[in-house]
Design a protein around this motif. Structure first.
Motif, PDB file in Angstrom:
ATOM      1  N   UNK A  21      31.302  31.730  34.397  1.00 22.55           N
ATOM      2  CA  UNK A  21      31.892  31.975  33.066  1.00 22.55           C
ATOM      3  C   UNK A  21      33.381  32.332  33.150  1.00 22.55           C
ATOM      4  N   UNK A  22      33.951  32.214  34.338  1.00 26.31           N
ATOM      5  CA  UNK A  22      35.345  32.639  34.544  1.00 26.31           C
ATOM      6  C   UNK A  22      36.314  31.916  33.620  1.00 26.31           C
ATOM      7  N   UNK A  27      39.788  31.482  28.774  1.00 21.73           N
ATOM      8  CA  UNK A  27      40.190  30.747  27.563  1.00 21.73           C
ATOM      9  C   UNK A  27      40.074  31.619  26.321  1.00 21.73           C
ATOM     10  N   UNK A  28      38.985  32.387  26.246  1.00 20.21           N
ATOM     11  CA  UNK A  28      38.771  33.275  25.090  1.00 20.21           C
ATOM     12  C   UNK A  28      39.873  34.333  25.036  1.00 20.21           C
ATOM     13  N   UNK A  29      40.208  34.908  26.192  1.00 23.82           N
ATOM     14  CA  UNK A  29      41.279  35.917  26.241  1.00 23.82           C
ATOM     15  C   UNK A  29      42.625  35.314  25.845  1.00 23.82           C
ATOM     16  N   UNK A  30      42.868  34.057  26.268  1.00 23.86           N
ATOM     17  CA  UNK A  30      44.116  33.373  25.895  1.00 23.86           C
ATOM     18  C   UNK A  30      44.182  33.160  24.387  1.00 23.86           C
ATOM     19  N   UNK A 226      37.616  18.438  25.051  1.00 22.69           N
ATOM     20  CA  UNK A 226      36.723  18.313  26.208  1.00 22.69           C
ATOM     21  C   UNK A 226      36.287  19.689  26.709  1.00 22.69           C
ATOM     22  N   UNK A 227      37.234  20.637  26.761  1.00 24.11           N
ATOM     23  CA  UNK A 227      36.902  22.002  27.199  1.00 24.11           C
ATOM     24  C   UNK A 227      35.923  22.673  26.242  1.00 24.11           C
ATOM     25  N   UNK A 228      36.139  22.463  24.936  1.00 28.02           N
ATOM     26  CA  UNK A 228      35.229  23.043  23.942  1.00 28.02           C
ATOM     27  C   UNK A 228      33.815  22.508  24.162  1.00 28.02           C
ATOM     28  N   UNK A 229      33.691  21.194  24.365  1.00 27.90           N
ATOM     29  CA  UNK A 229      32.382  20.572  24.613  1.00 27.90           C
ATOM     30  C   UNK A 229      31.736  21.141  25.876  1.00 27.90           C
ATOM     31  N   UNK A 230      32.549  21.341  26.918  1.00 32.64           N
ATOM     32  CA  UNK A 230      32.040  21.907  28.185  1.00 32.64           C
ATOM     33  C   UNK A 230      31.533  23.322  27.976  1.00 32.64           C
ATOM     34  N   UNK A 231      32.313  24.152  27.253  1.00 34.91           N
ATOM     35  CA  UNK A 231      31.917  25.540  27.003  1.00 34.91           C
ATOM     36  C   UNK A 231      30.658  25.616  26.129  1.00 34.91           C
ATOM     37  N   UNK A 232      30.555  24.705  25.160  1.00 35.80           N
ATOM     38  CA  UNK A 232      29.353  24.672  24.306  1.00 35.80           C
ATOM     39  C   UNK A 232      28.109  24.348  25.128  1.00 35.80           C
ATOM     40  N   UNK A 283      31.073  35.505  26.418  1.00 39.59           N
ATOM     41  CA  UNK A 283      32.422  36.054  26.198  1.00 39.59           C
ATOM     42  C   UNK A 283      32.606  37.343  27.001  1.00 39.59           C
ATOM     43  N   UNK A 284      31.523  38.111  27.118  1.00 37.36           N
ATOM     44  CA  UNK A 284      31.566  39.370  27.862  1.00 37.36           C
ATOM     45  C   UNK A 284      31.269  39.195  29.351  1.00 37.36           C
ATOM     46  N   UNK A 285      31.188  37.932  29.802  1.00 35.50           N
ATOM     47  CA  UNK A 285      31.029  37.667  31.230  1.00 35.50           C
ATOM     48  C   UNK A 285      29.632  37.816  31.772  1.00 35.50           C
ATOM     49  N   UNK A 286      28.641  37.799  30.875  1.00 41.69           N
ATOM     50  CA  UNK A 286      27.244  37.918  31.300  1.00 41.69           C
ATOM     51  C   UNK A 286      26.507  36.598  31.113  1.00 41.69           C
ATOM     52  N   UNK A 287      25.646  36.262  32.061  1.00 38.91           N
ATOM     53  CA  UNK A 287      24.862  35.037  31.910  1.00 38.91           C
ATOM     54  C   UNK A 287      23.471  35.338  31.354  1.00 38.91           C
ATOM     55  N   UNK A 288      23.328  36.520  30.772  1.00 39.77           N
ATOM     56  CA  UNK A 288      22.061  36.908  30.144  1.00 39.77           C
ATOM     57  C   UNK A 288      22.343  37.693  28.869  1.00 39.77           C
ATOM     58  N   UNK A 289      21.436  37.581  27.909  1.00 39.07           N
ATOM     59  CA  UNK A 289      21.583  38.252  26.608  1.00 39.07           C
ATOM     60  C   UNK A 289      20.963  39.648  26.673  1.00 39.07           C
ATOM     61  N   UNK A 290      21.592  40.598  25.998  1.00 41.16           N
ATOM     62  CA  UNK A 290      21.046  41.962  25.892  1.00 41.16           C
ATOM     63  C   UNK A 290      20.695  42.250  24.425  1.00 41.16           C
TER      64      UNK A 290
END
Length: 334
Positions: A21-22, A27-30, A226-232, A283-290
């Protein structure tokens, strides 16, 4: 050897994300940094709009005039290197004004379809509740199916296709209430409040310092289509445990049996909560939902999909208050 083993045992366990998710986080921070050059405060609105992009959902922004609804959506679109259209909805707006129309070409003796402003990637619709039913129906098909039908021909909208719409909750003259089915197509309804005193002082200082500078020229594009599609696609890989899926289903199911509500939320709301909480986790750098992710997105997803009973409405209840009560009632998974 024993000392080496002891050192290994004393080392803290490192968390290895199963999904990279790096770049997404960067990108989100930018994007937030770019918007921060102009927009003061409104962090919740910005974050929810970014989530809606990642979750591939439309957003309805509601607030009184002058709280930066339109400018935020416009500048957010500017941070992405994609096509952008702004459409001002009015009571005399016809479907052809947004979809386009067939024009007779004298040279070829054939009709040619000239695309309207809806054929874009990011669509900003100002005062969406001012257009009549015919135009809303045309927009509804594009939002729901990401395609439009004209003269028996279907035209696909090119991804990303996202609608950001604004409306004013105070002024009712010359407006048309959006149908429930159309409201249901919006991932979020974002309520924008007045800034705090400190934020308002910052707004004045910032505006004074800008002088005649064009704010749009201050924003740089940081994302491509393309980046948006990748992130989605990346968002879909975020893990949601079974107990959290049950938690989401319980929240939505409670809206259908709640004594305060005349109309509950549909399964589309459950899917929306799941998708949005995945995006928030990423967005918070986690690959799991809380559970906290779910609780944060639940209100802007459910509040426009439920209808209070007339009695509760007369008592001054709000949809947001009912959602909050439901969240307090359902047991949080551990």
């Amino acid at each position: 050897m024993d000392e080496h083993n002891q050192e290994q045992e004393n080392k803290p366990l490192e968390f290895n994300s199963r999904v990279d998710l790096t770049k997404l986080q960067e990108s989100v921070e930018q994007i937030k940094s770019e918007l921060g050059k102009v927009i003061i405060g409104q962090q919740d609105m910005v974050e929810l709009l970014i989530i809606s992009i990642l979750a591939n959902g439309h957003s309805l922004i509601e607030g009184v005039p002058g709280v930066a609804k339109t400018v935020t959506a416009k500048l957010l679109a500017k941070t992405m290197n994609v096509d952008f259209s702004r459409i001002q909805f009015t009571p005399d707006l016809m479907p052809s004004d947004i979809l386009g129309t067939s024009i007779f070409n004298v040279k070829t003796s054939e009709f040619e379809f000239k695309k309207g402003p809806l054929f874009s990637n990011i669509i900003l619709i100002d005062e969406i509740n001012r257009a009549p039913a015919k135009t809303q129906a045309a927009l509804f098909e594009a939002m729901a199916e990401r395609q439009i039908t004209i003269d028996s021909m279907e035209y696909d909208m090119q991804p990303p296709f996202l609608v950001f719409a604004t409306q004013n909750p105070v002024e009712q003259e010359g407006t048309y209430r959006l149908p429930e089915a159309q409201l249901d197509r919006f991932l979020f309804k974002i309520n924008v409040d007045y800034p705090s005193l400190e934020e308002e002082i910052q707004i004045l200082e910032s505006k004074h310092a800008q002088k005649n500078k064009d704010v749009e020229s201050m924003i740089t594009s940081v994302l491509t289509a393309k980046q948006i599609a990748t992130y989605q696609e990346t968002i879909k890989e975020i893990i949601v445990e079974d107990n959290l899926l049950k938690y989401i289903a319980s929240i939505v199911n409670n809206t259908r049996t709640n004594a305060n509500l005349y109309l509950g939320a549909s399964p589309r709301a459950s899917i929306a909560i799941m998708d949005a909480s995945k995006a928030l986790a990423a967005i918070n750098g986690r690959d799991f939902v809380t559970p906290d992710d779910i609780k944060k997105v639940a209100s802007p997803i459910l509040s426009h999909r439920i209808i209070l009973t007339p009695e509760r409405e007369m008592e001054g209840f709000t949809a947001e208050k009912v959602v909050q009560q439901i969240m307090e009632t359902i047991e949080i998974p551990r």
